[in-house]
Design a protein around this motif. Structure first.
Motif, PDB file in Angstrom:
ATOM      1  N   TYR A  61      38.199 -19.912  22.998  1.00 14.23           N
ATOM      2  CA  TYR A  61      36.671 -19.678  23.742  1.00 14.23           C
ATOM      3  C   TYR A  61      35.613 -20.130  24.464  1.00 14.23           C
ATOM      4  N   SER A  62      36.003 -21.904  23.643  1.00 20.78           N
ATOM      5  CA  SER A  62      35.596 -22.396  24.148  1.00 20.78           C
ATOM      6  C   SER A  62      36.218 -23.436  25.241  1.00 20.78           C
ATOM      7  N   GLU A  63      37.479 -23.041  25.225  1.00 14.36           N
ATOM      8  CA  GLU A  63      37.937 -23.462  26.780  1.00 14.36           C
ATOM      9  C   GLU A  63      37.948 -22.526  27.701  1.00 14.36           C
ATOM     10  N   SER A  65      34.758 -20.285  28.349  1.00 15.99           N
ATOM     11  CA  SER A  65      33.568 -21.063  28.392  1.00 15.99           C
ATOM     12  C   SER A  65      33.300 -21.758  29.117  1.00 15.99           C
ATOM     13  N   ARG A  66      33.711 -23.297  28.838  1.00 16.05           N
ATOM     14  CA  ARG A  66      34.162 -24.720  29.827  1.00 16.05           C
ATOM     15  C   ARG A  66      34.384 -24.090  31.364  1.00 16.05           C
ATOM     16  N   ARG A  67      35.769 -23.246  31.174  1.00 13.60           N
ATOM     17  CA  ARG A  67      36.141 -23.436  32.516  1.00 13.60           C
ATOM     18  C   ARG A  67      35.933 -21.912  33.607  1.00 13.60           C
ATOM     19  N   ALA A  69      31.677 -21.872  34.627  1.00 11.37           N
ATOM     20  CA  ALA A  69      30.809 -22.686  34.650  1.00 11.37           C
ATOM     21  C   ALA A  69      29.845 -21.692  35.247  1.00 11.37           C
ATOM     22  N   SER A  72      27.056 -17.285  30.390  1.00 12.28           N
ATOM     23  CA  SER A  72      26.180 -17.637  29.200  1.00 12.28           C
ATOM     24  C   SER A  72      27.006 -16.991  28.551  1.00 12.28           C
ATOM     25  N   GLN A  73      26.672 -17.157  27.123  1.00  9.34           N
ATOM     26  CA  GLN A  73      27.337 -16.793  25.551  1.00  9.34           C
ATOM     27  C   GLN A  73      27.561 -15.762  25.583  1.00  9.34           C
TER      28      GLN A  73
END
Length: 142
Positions: A61-63, A65-67, A69, A72-73
């Motif tokens: 999930y965090s990857e 989210s970073r990819r 841009a 929102s969460q």
């Protein structure tokens, strides 16, 4: 073959999933998959390329989210859930400390990825032309 009434024609079209009909379920699916976050999630999980032989990418999930841009969460979570519900993405929870959650395209998601990737490439290749057209339109509109 007997003549059909308008109501019978609409009923038959509905059975055949005609997205031009307001109540057609395929219209709801079309609405979902035409969302920009869906297209970008599919591109990210599909290794950002149309290669049919490439294995889909597994991402945390965090990857994702970073990819992606600007997502929102809440939007990322909602979009991933809808993709999982539709069978386009699988979610795997690995019990560890901390818990690891990964996402991967299903075969169905991979088939949609190939279409969406083409649209992404088209948008990137034609953005300058579209931008110039917008400027010309806006200048003529004044």
């Amino acid at each position: 073959m007997p003549t059909q009434t308008a109501a019978e024609k609409r009923a038959q079209a509905r059975e055949e999933y005609d997205a031009f009909l307001a109540g057609c379920p395929s219209r709801q699916l079309l609405d979902r998959i035409s969302d920009k976050w869906v297209a970008l999630i599919l591109a990210a999980l599909g290794r950002d390329g149309p290669d049919r032989n490439a294995e889909p990418q597994v991402m945390r999930y965090s990857e994702l989210s970073r990819r992606l841009a600007g997502v929102s969460q809440k939007m990322l979570t909602q979009t991933l859930r809808s993709l999982e519900r539709d069978g386009l993405v699988t979610r795997t929870v690995t019990p560890s400390v901390p818990v690891t959650v990964t996402y991967e395209l299903t075969d169905l998601g991979q088939s949609l990825h190939r279409l969406m990737y083409g649209m992404k490439l088209w948008a990137e290749a034609h953005m300058d032309e579209v931008h110039a057209n917008r400027e010309r339109y806006d200048a003529a509109d004044r």
